[in-house]
Design a protein around this motif. Structure first.
Motif, PDB file in Angstrom:
ATOM      1  N   GLU A  38      -1.614  -3.567  -6.002  1.00 18.51           N
ATOM      2  CA  GLU A  38      -1.896  -2.550  -7.027  1.00 18.51           C
ATOM      3  C   GLU A  38      -0.604  -1.955  -7.560  1.00 18.51           C
ATOM      4  OE1 GLU A  38      -4.381   1.656  -7.487  1.00 18.51           O
ATOM      5  OE2 GLU A  38      -4.404   0.550  -5.600  1.00 18.51           O
ATOM      6  N   VAL A  39       0.380  -1.722  -6.655  1.00 18.10           N
ATOM      7  CA  VAL A  39       1.678  -1.187  -7.080  1.00 18.10           C
ATOM      8  C   VAL A  39       2.387  -2.169  -8.022  1.00 18.10           C
ATOM      9  CG1 VAL A  39       3.994  -0.575  -6.274  1.00 18.10           C
ATOM     10  CG2 VAL A  39       1.988   0.292  -5.071  1.00 18.10           C
ATOM     11  N   GLU A  40       2.325  -3.465  -7.672  1.00 21.14           N
ATOM     12  CA  GLU A  40       2.960  -4.486  -8.523  1.00 21.14           C
ATOM     13  C   GLU A  40       2.307  -4.529  -9.906  1.00 21.14           C
ATOM     14  OE1 GLU A  40       2.795  -8.192  -6.529  1.00 21.14           O
ATOM     15  OE2 GLU A  40       4.183  -7.610  -4.928  1.00 21.14           O
ATOM     16  N   ILE A  41       0.974  -4.463  -9.937  1.00 18.73           N
ATOM     17  CA  ILE A  41       0.258  -4.484 -11.220  1.00 18.73           C
ATOM     18  C   ILE A  41       0.635  -3.277 -12.060  1.00 18.73           C
ATOM     19  CG2 ILE A  41      -2.035  -4.306 -12.271  1.00 18.73           C
ATOM     20  CD1 ILE A  41      -3.097  -5.968  -9.919  1.00 18.73           C
ATOM     21  N   ASN A  42       0.694  -2.096 -11.410  1.00 19.94           N
ATOM     22  CA  ASN A  42       1.049  -0.871 -12.136  1.00 19.94           C
ATOM     23  C   ASN A  42       2.478  -0.938 -12.673  1.00 19.94           C
ATOM     24  OD1 ASN A  42      -1.452   0.246 -11.668  1.00 19.94           O
ATOM     25  ND2 ASN A  42      -0.819   1.370  -9.834  1.00 19.94           N
ATOM     26  N   LEU A  54       6.119  -1.560 -17.175  1.00 14.98           N
ATOM     27  CA  LEU A  54       7.234  -2.273 -17.799  1.00 14.98           C
ATOM     28  C   LEU A  54       6.860  -2.735 -19.208  1.00 14.98           C
ATOM     29  CD1 LEU A  54      10.058  -3.484 -17.616  1.00 14.98           C
ATOM     30  CD2 LEU A  54       9.034  -5.511 -16.540  1.00 14.98           C
ATOM     31  N   ARG A  55       5.640  -3.296 -19.338  1.00 17.34           N
ATOM     32  CA  ARG A  55       5.194  -3.739 -20.675  1.00 17.34           C
ATOM     33  C   ARG A  55       5.083  -2.561 -21.633  1.00 17.34           C
ATOM     34  NH1 ARG A  55       1.802  -6.999 -17.427  1.00 17.34           N
ATOM     35  NH2 ARG A  55       0.071  -5.524 -17.698  1.00 17.34           N
ATOM     36  N   LYS A  56       4.597  -1.432 -21.118  1.00 24.96           N
ATOM     37  CA  LYS A  56       4.450  -0.245 -21.965  1.00 24.96           C
ATOM     38  C   LYS A  56       5.814   0.273 -22.415  1.00 24.96           C
ATOM     39  CE  LYS A  56       2.162   4.259 -22.009  1.00 24.96           C
ATOM     40  NZ  LYS A  56       1.317   5.198 -21.226  1.00 24.96           N
ATOM     41  N   SER A  57       6.784   0.266 -21.499  1.00 20.11           N
ATOM     42  CA  SER A  57       8.137   0.736 -21.828  1.00 20.11           C
ATOM     43  C   SER A  57       8.795  -0.170 -22.868  1.00 20.11           C
ATOM     44  CB  SER A  57       8.998   0.787 -20.563  1.00 20.11           C
ATOM     45  OG  SER A  57       8.472   1.713 -19.641  1.00 20.11           O
ATOM     46  N   GLU A  58       8.603  -1.479 -22.713  1.00 16.24           N
ATOM     47  CA  GLU A  58       9.176  -2.426 -23.673  1.00 16.24           C
ATOM     48  C   GLU A  58       8.562  -2.236 -25.058  1.00 16.24           C
ATOM     49  OE1 GLU A  58       8.421  -6.179 -21.898  1.00 16.24           O
ATOM     50  OE2 GLU A  58      10.181  -6.097 -20.557  1.00 16.24           O
ATOM     51  N   ALA A  59       7.237  -1.982 -25.100  1.00 11.35           N
ATOM     52  CA  ALA A  59       6.570  -1.762 -26.386  1.00 11.35           C
ATOM     53  C   ALA A  59       7.080  -0.503 -27.063  1.00 11.35           C
ATOM     54  CB  ALA A  59       5.062  -1.672 -26.170  1.00 11.35           C
ATOM     55  N   LYS A 110       9.947   7.984 -23.384  1.00 12.16           N
ATOM     56  CA  LYS A 110       9.476   8.970 -22.422  1.00 12.16           C
ATOM     57  C   LYS A 110       9.211   8.314 -21.073  1.00 12.16           C
ATOM     58  CE  LYS A 110       7.296  11.939 -25.859  1.00 12.16           C
ATOM     59  NZ  LYS A 110       6.036  12.566 -26.271  1.00 12.16           N
ATOM     60  N   THR A 111       9.605   9.031 -20.015  1.00 14.17           N
ATOM     61  CA  THR A 111       9.364   8.535 -18.648  1.00 14.17           C
ATOM     62  C   THR A 111       7.899   8.724 -18.274  1.00 14.17           C
ATOM     63  OG1 THR A 111      11.598   9.156 -18.018  1.00 14.17           O
ATOM     64  CG2 THR A 111      10.021   8.744 -16.220  1.00 14.17           C
ATOM     65  N   VAL A 112       7.326   7.657 -17.835  1.00 15.59           N
ATOM     66  CA  VAL A 112       5.917   7.713 -17.429  1.00 15.59           C
ATOM     67  C   VAL A 112       5.845   8.154 -15.977  1.00 15.59           C
ATOM     68  CG1 VAL A 112       3.770   6.416 -17.168  1.00 15.59           C
ATOM     69  CG2 VAL A 112       5.366   5.868 -19.023  1.00 15.59           C
ATOM     70  N   ASN A 113       5.117   9.239 -15.735  1.00 10.81           N
ATOM     71  CA  ASN A 113       5.001   9.765 -14.373  1.00 10.81           C
ATOM     72  C   ASN A 113       4.212   8.812 -13.483  1.00 10.81           C
ATOM     73  OD1 ASN A 113       6.343  12.124 -15.080  1.00 10.81           O
ATOM     74  ND2 ASN A 113       4.440  13.136 -15.725  1.00 10.81           N
ATOM     75  N   GLU A 114       4.642   8.738 -12.230  1.00  6.70           N
ATOM     76  CA  GLU A 114       3.921   7.904 -11.284  1.00  6.70           C
ATOM     77  C   GLU A 114       2.571   8.529 -10.963  1.00  6.70           C
ATOM     78  OE1 GLU A 114       6.281   7.358  -7.884  1.00  6.70           O
ATOM     79  OE2 GLU A 114       7.776   6.123  -8.888  1.00  6.70           O
ATOM     80  N   ALA A 115       1.644   7.666 -10.640  1.00  9.59           N
ATOM     81  CA  ALA A 115       0.296   8.155 -10.322  1.00  9.59           C
ATOM     82  C   ALA A 115       0.339   9.075  -9.110  1.00  9.59           C
ATOM     83  CB  ALA A 115      -0.648   6.976 -10.022  1.00  9.59           C
ATOM     84  N   ALA A 116      -0.431  10.165  -9.171  1.00 13.66           N
ATOM     85  CA  ALA A 116      -0.484  11.125  -8.066  1.00 13.66           C
ATOM     86  C   ALA A 116      -1.131  10.483  -6.854  1.00 13.66           C
ATOM     87  CB  ALA A 116      -1.276  12.358  -8.490  1.00 13.66           C
ATOM     88  N   PRO A 117      -0.578  10.752  -5.690  1.00 17.10           N
ATOM     89  CA  PRO A 117      -1.171  10.152  -4.483  1.00 17.10           C
ATOM     90  C   PRO A 117      -2.584  10.645  -4.239  1.00 17.10           C
ATOM     91  CG  PRO A 117       0.418  11.860  -3.894  1.00 17.10           C
ATOM     92  CD  PRO A 117       0.547  11.638  -5.372  1.00 17.10           C
ATOM     93  N   VAL A 118      -3.394   9.773  -3.648  1.00 18.94           N
ATOM     94  CA  VAL A 118      -4.775  10.144  -3.329  1.00 18.94           C
ATOM     95  C   VAL A 118      -4.778  11.188  -2.238  1.00 18.94           C
ATOM     96  CG1 VAL A 118      -6.993   9.276  -2.505  1.00 18.94           C
ATOM     97  CG2 VAL A 118      -5.552   7.851  -3.951  1.00 18.94           C
ATOM     98  N   LYS A 119      -5.578  12.238  -2.401  1.00 23.80           N
ATOM     99  CA  LYS A 119      -5.655  13.297  -1.400  1.00 23.80           C
ATOM    100  C   LYS A 119      -6.477  12.855  -0.213  1.00 23.80           C
ATOM    101  CE  LYS A 119      -5.117  17.215  -4.576  1.00 23.80           C
ATOM    102  NZ  LYS A 119      -5.738  18.462  -5.061  1.00 23.80           N
ATOM    103  N   VAL A 120      -5.994  13.194   0.961  1.00 23.34           N
ATOM    104  CA  VAL A 120      -6.744  12.935   2.191  1.00 23.34           C
ATOM    105  C   VAL A 120      -7.735  14.074   2.376  1.00 23.34           C
ATOM    106  CG1 VAL A 120      -6.562  12.643   4.697  1.00 23.34           C
ATOM    107  CG2 VAL A 120      -4.757  11.799   3.189  1.00 23.34           C
TER     108      VAL A 120
END
Length: 300
Positions: free
Chosen positions: A186-190, A195-200, A215-225
């Protein structure tokens, strides 16, 4: 004539010995489980043959359940408390012929009834006749549940439990690796999508001759336990296929779903599992940014 008489005596002795051995074993099983569909029929409870089989066991003092209905809690936790009944069709020319088999939780054959046959061609009537006739062999066993397990069977169960614990441990490790592999994928896909979005964005800005930085795209927020007090003993509620875990207020903290391995559950709606390790129930989750493991005070 003498040879026929001798043969009859030998067969009678063998049959009596088989029945005696079966009777010794069968009384140590608390339940009987009957499948809702027999292999030689095309549908569930066809000709109401499965219902008839369950009725015959009940009528003779057995505590009987269909394999697809909710089981008693002790049987749900230990399938070896039951024997598993099956009606098996025997190949025969111009007649309906069956036998009833009884097996333990590991598929070992405990008892086989006499063959029963009829020349009634109509399946519904014919099968009901032969099942009732085959069950006469089981009536002969005079079943009465005896909770005292002999040493040989107790040792067999202990050995099976040790083997199962080793298999469960291996299954836990396999599930952990699968969860980690899924999160890594999932991390690789994201990353590829980002990367494709940044290139576009870069190409668009370049075409517009603007000097703005992408613009820097924020990393996805971690899932809450699930938020649970450290020393809080959580309540459990048995449901079909698993358990609900309740907090002190009675609210559902999480839902555990049974996997192929006993003592291993997946957490509904999360990439996490709950498993038993060294006598404790452990919650394990890979959030993407970190790996969370904590001991839960629950009783399953």
């Amino acid at each position: 004539m003498k040879s026929k008489l001798l043969l009859f005596i030998i067969v009678s002795c063998i049959t009596t010995n088989v029945f005696s051995q079966a009777n010794t074993n069968i009384n140590q099983y608390k339940y009987v489980v009957v499948p809702l569909q027999f292999d030689f029929l095309k549908g569930k409870d066809q000709y109401r043959l499965n219902t008839l089989t369950r009725y015959l066991f009940k009528e003779n003092g057995f505590d009987v359940y269909f394999d697809e209905q909710e089981l008693p809690e002790d049987l749900f936790k230990n399938r070896c408390l039951a024997i598993y009944a099956n009606v098996k069709k025997v190949k025969s020319f111009l007649s309906n012929k069956v036998q009833i088999e009884l097996k333990d939780c590991r598929g070992n054959l405990i008892f086989v009834s006499d063959e029963a046959s009829t020349k009634v061609k109509e399946y519904k009537e014919g099968y009901r006749i032969v099942v009732k006739e085959a069950f006469e062999s089981i009536k002969f066993l005079d079943y009465s549940y005896d909770p005292k397990i002999d040493n040989a069977l107790a040792q067999d169960i202990t050995n099976a439990k040790s083997q199962k614990e080793a298999e469960d441990k291996a299954e836990i490790e396999r599930l952990k690796k699968e969860v980690d592999a899924l999160k890594a994928k999932e991390v690789e896909i994201n990353k590829a999508a980002e990367l494709r979005k940044s290139e576009a964005v870069a190409k668009q800005k370049e075409s517009e001759l603007q000097n703005e930085k992408p613009k820097t795209v924020n990393e996805a927020a971690p899932v809450k336990v699930p938020e649970m007090k450290r020393d809080e003993t959580l309540k459990t509620e048995l449901i079909v296929g698993g358990y609900r875990i309740l907090d002190s207020d009675g609210a559902v903290a999480m839902t555990l779903l049974k996997t192929a391995a006993p003592n291993v559950y997946t957490v509904k709606g999360k990439d996490a599992i709950v498993f038993k390790q060294d006598g404790n129930w452990v919650y394990s989750e890979n959030t993407g940014s970190s790996k969370v493991e904590k001991v839960l005070k629950i009783k399953l």
